[in-house]
Write a protein that holds these residues in place. Structure first.
Motif, PDB file in Angstrom:
ATOM      1  N   ASP A 113       0.849  -1.185   0.000  1.00  0.00           N
ATOM      2  CA  ASP A 113       0.000   0.000   0.000  1.00  0.00           C
ATOM      3  C   ASP A 113       0.884   1.233   0.000  1.00  0.00           C
ATOM      4  OD1 ASP A 113      -0.349   1.117   3.200  1.00  0.00           O
ATOM      5  OD2 ASP A 113       0.489  -0.878   2.862  1.00  0.00           O
ATOM      6  N   VAL A 114       0.650   2.094  -0.970  1.00  0.00           N
ATOM      7  CA  VAL A 114       1.367   3.354  -1.113  1.00  0.00           C
ATOM      8  C   VAL A 114       0.473   4.449  -0.573  1.00  0.00           C
ATOM      9  CG1 VAL A 114       2.411   4.969  -2.731  1.00  0.00           C
ATOM     10  CG2 VAL A 114       2.618   2.508  -3.128  1.00  0.00           C
ATOM     11  N   ARG A 115       0.981   5.186   0.388  1.00  0.00           N
ATOM     12  CA  ARG A 115       0.142   6.158   1.093  1.00  0.00           C
ATOM     13  C   ARG A 115       0.570   7.572   0.776  1.00  0.00           C
ATOM     14  NH1 ARG A 115       0.924   3.103   6.893  1.00  0.00           N
ATOM     15  NH2 ARG A 115      -0.019   1.111   6.289  1.00  0.00           N
ATOM     16  N   GLY A 116      -0.412   8.391   0.399  1.00  0.00           N
ATOM     17  CA  GLY A 116      -0.168   9.797   0.148  1.00  0.00           C
ATOM     18  C   GLY A 116      -1.109  10.648   0.965  1.00  0.00           C
ATOM     19  N   ALA A 117      -0.739  11.890   1.182  1.00  0.00           N
ATOM     20  CA  ALA A 117      -1.582  12.833   1.914  1.00  0.00           C
ATOM     21  C   ALA A 117      -1.129  14.232   1.554  1.00  0.00           C
ATOM     22  CB  ALA A 117      -1.497  12.598   3.418  1.00  0.00           C
ATOM     23  N   GLY A 118      -1.959  15.234   1.888  1.00  0.00           N
ATOM     24  CA  GLY A 118      -1.528  16.607   1.693  1.00  0.00           C
ATOM     25  C   GLY A 118      -2.560  17.482   1.039  1.00  0.00           C
ATOM     26  N   ALA A 119      -2.141  18.231   0.030  1.00  0.00           N
ATOM     27  CA  ALA A 119      -2.906  19.335  -0.541  1.00  0.00           C
ATOM     28  C   ALA A 119      -4.308  18.905  -0.943  1.00  0.00           C
ATOM     29  CB  ALA A 119      -2.177  19.902  -1.750  1.00  0.00           C
TER      30      ALA A 119
END
Length: 1273
Positions: free
Chosen positions: A20-26
């Motif tokens: 699982d590749v996790r991203g977060a932010g804008a």
């Protein structure tokens, strides 16, 4: 509504396993990242990518390791890292991902139309210097708008935001005062320098700003373009740095990106500002959004870093992502930029042992689309099915799924109108029962796909709503008290019986909750909505006396009305005490209520029966069955997919392969990878046995009878073989015969499919149903000039003269002024008052009209006429008075007077357009003479008369096309008056010549004319306008119709193998919105560099010009006309010569022109009426040069006022050529026996540098290069 529930697709969800590749932010690019993560699921099913919209500041904290509760592999940020960030975390790196617009969003009460703001005005508004909507600065740029005098309510972000950084950076560029006082920053505290508490509103995230602006009258804020468009909030236009008014769009951001993004790769940090570009078409508040990664720090293991980089490589190179970006309002990076970014990613990101985390790059090549599947989708499900359409490109890159939304009020039209050819139709159970089932004989196979809940949403946050500037306003209510309601209580609320949140009936359902003493603000839908129908149907089941099922109304007790899910949610999000209902498909920004023990997540208990019958005999089998489970959510909408049974049954009958539409539906129902993300979005798929059963039904390969009996209703009985040994010989013969027949049948069906592909590919092609020759007026006045003999010398035949005269008498009248005492000597029907005007005879008027048009085109203003035996008004064809003064007159068209050549006596003359249906008195006799000559017996019916061309086209020297019954013409431009510009793609299949109307040998057209090799006749009235058998203006209505399958077959046969592929637009084109409208799209990156290199390397020496712009010409009709001509010539030469195709097609060739001609070439292609005027040394055709330097001479590429010059890079099919001769109208004859001509002429047959073509379809202008020579700078 954003589909952010896709972030539930991570390990631990119970759905999948893997990395699982996790991203977060804008939040600015959140919807883009969430949707492409969904699509990536089908490219790399073993990995899962999720993205959480937290805001840039929170995301950057996570990638730095400052948020222990949030572990991420990459971050989205619109804010740039600070010098302190780089100093503290040396391995942080930003990588640009896409560009978009930040737009000023305006409340609905601010104006009655879309507003326009100057750059300085916006800066002053957000500084608080302009406080009223009717301020003079706003009124100046909106002179026609009705502006209120109310105070402007400013809405800004309450959280750290890259959107705020882009916006404040743009405003700082607009205004020195704003830069000095406010500055640019992502920090919300930036606004405290100009605003006091209570003077402005803050909102959390972009959706919060949109919600506040939608709900607060007279407000203005800023948001990303995609969020504003999705929420339905109005955004304003701006006047950019060049002084031009522009609207935010993908294209206007691309112009800013093309101008300023070149700095990216020069900057080690891969960052650049693209605000306030100088281009006249650029959006001023454009910004880049970025991925942020750690280059060396090991957030997690190396395998995860590798998976992250594989996802990013797919993101930059995939056509799926490119189309999603455009649909959501984002601009893709130029190819040269993202290739540089990928190279940096490869070098930068390392594993713990120092080796690159990513070792290979595969890239995603854009596939040429071979077909498209049109799907009609209810508006409420459009977002989900758009996501499916993007994801399906990972399954079938050669198929485009095009979703067409429709509203509930249009369901009947969508399903009943056979002209709306949708291969797949999506509907709801309500529409299926009420609209579709009653249809007589509507053969569809249908099955439910999923059920979506209708969530009850509310806002009881203590601090939120009503314009709070608390940063946590949005999330508090969602994470705070959980309210339980019931259907009965909901019915009483919307009936106006329960009006406050602390009502005893609500308190009884929430004994442990301290309910606020607030009025309930009930929010309902004002439009026709399936959601309202499901909601009211559920309430009516509980309280039938209070609520009735309805698509559009909930009763007068409803407090607020909104017209979409997003605006309902925005109102609930903004107003404390609000209650509403929305579709539970995707993320919901406010709290959702429980109904008893039921949860919107519990939909699987609902059962939907499988549709085993066609829709024409259905009852109510798609209704959700009542569930006895108290935990089952009671407000739901079921979605059904239907396909025409003819596509299923006909395929089995014809033994054809499965269609692309059926293949897509089979994927929706048969692939479990579709269902798992659907669950994450909040929908409940129907039972697996229902899905697989429907997938097998429509995807059945029509095999054995046993398989068909198990899979479908269509049973084929095969007789048992009683005596196999006896019949083995017979069976062998039968099998061989059947095999042969089957092969023949397969061949026929293959040809049929190819024809269908060609038919789908062709746009704007029509078949001529009536002959038409433009009625230009010629006579002996102009020395003949008929259509014969290649355009010179002979007079027109009598029939043509009569026909021209006939049309003239219908449209234009010429008059001379008689003395008052003599006016009674003339036929009253040929006089006009006041003024004592007498109408000239028809043939004299024809002469005058021809002379008039010749004068308008630059000819002499005087002409001599002879009226001998041509005076119609007297009844004797002779003058009524002064016969001895002669019959010759000198007419001055500029002064509008005639002078007797013998006496010098002068009279005034007048030219009038005929009004209404007034006719020339000699019209009937003229028509009778024409019918007698042509052997026709048609009656006196105006509908049989050829149409008069628009005068503005004639006077401007435009070409006109001669229509011949059966010819195929492709249009490139249409006017509102029914006239179109087009080129003849195919001549009539058989030349028809009537024995009674055949002209004499002296005036008969030559063989060359019959072959359509020459434009034949120049107008006497204008030497630049021509009658053409190839291209020009023609009447579209009443003279043409859509092509038949036989016409398509002729096109396919002429083009040979691969006709559909040849007609497809080039793969580097962007999406064409309207095939009838030609587009100039800026070329960027590698594409632009390639064109510039070709241009500068083509004949220039030391003094090379400066390229200002390179634009791609996207004209579907012109491209297909060229493609047909190209394939026709190549197929012909392939069968007659052994020469290479490169001998017959030359690329690149160049054509220089002036600025006024550029739009004509872009829209209509090359035409001799506005091309080839500068040279006739090798024939009167369109000229192309091998060397760009030759075409760029100022005598060809004439500079405009700024010194800019224009040249087209062209594809030209030159075919077989010969050396040209000055002023010839056609090439030489190539084959004496067939009279076939050469295709083009050249200056030197051994080493051509100049090519001249005589058929407009032989060339396509691929790129427009705008340049400036150094001596003109």
């Amino acid at each position: 509504m954003m589909w952010s529930k896709i972030r539930g697709l991570v390990v631990g969800s119970g759905l999948v396993s893997g990395i699982d590749v996790r991203g977060a932010g804008a939040s600015l690019p959140a919807q883009l990242y969430e949707e492409v993560a969904f699509a990536y699921y089908y490219t790399a099913p073993e990995d899962r990518v999720s993205y959480e919209s937290t805001g840039s500041t929170t995301g950057l904290m996570a990638i730095k390791g400052e948020d222990p509760d949030r572990v991420v592999d990459f971050v989205g940020s619109d804010s740039l890292l600070s010098e302190d960030d780089y100093a503290e975390y040396a391995d942080l790196q930003m990588y640009p991902s896409a560009a978009t617009a930040v737009v000023p969003v305006v409340g609905e009460s601010a104006s009655d139309q879309q507003l326009v703001f100057s750059r300085e005005t916006l800066a002053r508004i957000f500084m608080g210097n302009i406080t009223r909507w009717n301020d003079a600065d706003i009124a100046t740029t909106n002179p026609e708008a009705t502006l209120p005098s109310e105070r402007i309510v400013v809405v800004v972000r309450s959280d750290g935001s890259g959107t705020t950084e882009i916006w404040t950076k743009a405003l700082s560029s607009f205004s020195g005062d704003f830069a000095a006082i406010v500055g640019n920053s992502s920090n919300p505290e930036v606004w405290e320098s100009v605003w006091e508490d209570g003077e402005y509103i803050t909102a959390y995230r972009n959706d919060g700003v949109a919600a506040a602006v939608l709900s607060e009258p007279f407000s203005i804020g800023y948001s990303v373009l995609s969020e504003a468009a999705e929420r339905g909030v109005t955004y304003a236009k701006m006047i950019n740095r060049a002084g031009e008014t522009v609207e935010a769009s993908v294209e206007s951001v691309e112009f800013a990106l093309a101008e300023l993004s070149g700095l990216l790769l020069e900057n080690e940090r891969l960052t650049a500002d693209i605000v306030d570009a100088s281009s006249s078409t650029a959006w001023p508040a454009s910004g880049l959004t970025y991925f942020v990664l750690r280059k060396e720090e090991q957030v997690r293991d190396c395998a995860t870093r590798t998976a992250t980089l594989e996802f990013l490589e797919w993101f930059y190179t995939s056509p799926t992502v490119a189309s999603t970006q455009k649909r959501l309002g984002f601009s893709r990076l130029p190819e040269v930029i993202f290739e540089g970014v990928l190279e940096r990613l490869f070098l930068d990101v390392l594993c713990a042992d120092g080796t690159p985390a990513w070792t290979t790059t595969t890239g995603q090549q854009a596939s040429s689309l071979s077909s498209a599947v049109d799907v009609s989708v209810p508006e409420i499900a459009l977002g989900l099915f758009n996501t499916y359409a993007d994801a399906y490109k990972g399954v079938r890159a050669d198929v485009e799924v095009r979703n067409v939304p429709y509203a509930p009020r249009d369901a009947e039209m969508i399903w009943h109108n056979d002209t709306l050819l949708f291969e797949v139709k999506v509907t709801t159970s309500r529409a299926l029962r009420e609209v579709i089932t009653p249809m007589p004989g509507a053969p569809y196979y249908a099955a439910p796909l999923f059920v979506a809940g209708v969530a009850v949403v509310y806002n009881l946050d203590d601090d939120g709503g009503g314009g709070s500037n608390n940063a946590a306003a949005t999330t508090a209510s969602k994470n705070g008290m959980m309210i339980t309601l019931s259907l009965s209580v909901l019915a009483e609320i919307y009936a106006g019986r329960v009006r406050r949140w602390d009502d005893p009936k609500i308190a009884a359902l929430n004994p442990s909750v301290a309910l606020p003493s607030l009025d309930i603000i009930s929010v309902g839908r004002s439009d026709y909505s399936e959601i309202t129908w499901a909601f009211t149907r559920a309430l009516a089941s509980a309280e039938p006396s209070l609520i009735e099922p309805s698509l559009v109304t909930l009763g007068n007790a409803t407090t607020l009305w909104r017209d979409s899910d997003s605006t309902v949610e925005a109102a609930v999000q903004y107003f404390r005490g609000a209650l509403g209902y929305v579709t539970n498909l995707g993320s919901i920004s406010v709290a959702t209520a429980k109904l008893g023990n039921a949860s919107t997540q519990n939909l699987t208990c609902l059962e939907v029966e499988y549709l085993t019958e066609t829709i024409s005999v259905l009852t109510d089998k798609t209704d959700l069955l009542e569930s006895e489970s108290s935990s089952c959510w009671p407000i739901s909408v079921s979605f059904v997919v239907a396909v025409p049974s003819r596509d299923v049954d006909g395929r089995c009958d014809d033994q054809t392969e499965i269609s692309d539409g059926l293949e897509y539906v089979r994927w929706l129902y048969g692939d479990d990878k579709v269902i798992e993300p659907m669950v994450a979005l909040g929908a409940a798929p129907v039972d697996a046995s229902i899905r697989s059963g429907f997938a097998e039904t429509i995807g059945d390969a029509c095999g054995s009878a046993e398989e068909e009996g198990a899979k479908t209703r269509r049973r084929r009985r095969i007789s048992r073989i009683v005596a196999p040994v006896v019949f083995v010989g017979i069976l062998t013969i039968l099998c061989l015969s059947c095999a042969h027949s089957y092969k023949q049948h397969r061949k026929i069906m293959r040809i049929k499919r190819e024809l269908e592909e060609v038919q789908r590919s062709i746009v704007n092609m029509v078949r001529v149903t009536r002959d038409y020759e433009p009625p230009f007026y010629k006579s002996s006045l102009c020395g003949g000039g008929g259509t014969g003999g290649g355009g010179g010398g002979g007079k027109l035949d009598d029939a043509t003269l009569l026909r021209n005269r006939l049309l003239l008498l219908e449209s234009v009248g010429w008059y001379w002024q008689e003395s008052e005492c003599r006016i009674a000597s003339h036929d009253a029907s040929m006089t006009a008052q006041p003024g004592n005007w007498v109408e000239y005879g028809g043939s004299v008027a024809a002469d005058l009209e021809a002379a008039y048009r010749y004068w308008q085109a630059g000819g002499p203003a005087t002409v001599e006429i002879d009226v001998s035996d041509r005076v119609s008004s007297t009844g004797t064809e002779r003058k009524a008075h002064a016969a001895t003064t002669g019959n010759r007159y000198l007419v001055d068209l500029a002064a509008m007077r005639q002078q007797n050549c013998k006496t010098g006596f002068r009279r005034a003359i007048e030219r009038r357009r005929r009004v209404g249906r007034r006719r020339h008195p000699s019209l009937k006799s003229t028509r009778a003479a024409l019918q007698l000559f042509e052997g026709s017996s048609s009656d006196d019916d105006d509908d049989d008369e050829p149409r008069m061309p628009p005068e503005d086209l004639v006077s401007s020297g435009e070409p006109f096309l001669v229509l011949r019954v059966g010819a195929l013409v492709q249009t490139t431009k249409q006017r509102d008056d029914g006239w179109a510009f087009g080129s003849e793609v195919l001549p009539p299949p058989v030349t028809r010549v009537s024995a009674t109307s055949r002209p004499s040998a002296a005036s008969r057209p030559s063989a060359a004319d019959n072959l359509g090799a020459d434009d034949a006749t120049l107008l006497c009235a204008s030497r630049d306008a021509a009658l053409s058998t190839k291209s020009g203006w023609f009447p579209l209505v009443d003279y043409t119709t859509i092509p038949s399958i036989e016409d398509i077959q002729r096109v396919a046969e002429l083009m040979g193998e691969g006709a559909a592929a040849s007609l497809a637009t080039p793969p580097n084109w962007t999406k064409v919105d309207d095939p009838l409208v030609a587009e100039l799209r800026p070329a960027a990156g590698r594409e632009r560099h390639r064109v510039e290199a070709l241009f500068l390397a083509s004949g220039f020496r030391d003094d090379k010009p400066r390229v200002l712009a390179v634009d791609r010409v996207q004209n579907v009709s012109s491209w297909q006309t060229f493609s047909v001509k190209r394939k026709t010539i190549l197929e012909r030469e392939k069968n007659t010569t052994n020469r290479s195709a490169t001998r017959f097609e030359r690329y690149p060739l160049w054509h220089g022109t002036n600025e006024p001609t550029v739009p004509k070439i872009v829209q209509q292609g090359f035409n001799r009426s506005f091309c080839g005027k500068n040279a006739t040394a090798f024939g009167k055709g369109v000229y192309f040069a091998r060397d760009a330097a030759y075409s760029c001479k100022t005598c060809y590429a004439t500079p405009n006022a700024k010194g800019n010059q224009f040249v087209f890079l062209c594809r030209v099919v030159v075919g077989e050529y010969c050396r040209g001769t000055r002023d010839v109208l056609t090439p030489d004859v190539r084959d004496e026996r067939s009279q076939r001509l050469y295709d083009s002429t050249v200056d030197d047959t051994d080493d051509p540098s100049i090519y001249v073509v005589f058929h407009d379809a032989q060339a396509y202008p691929e790129y427009l290069v705008t340049f400036k020579r150094k001596d003109l700078q």
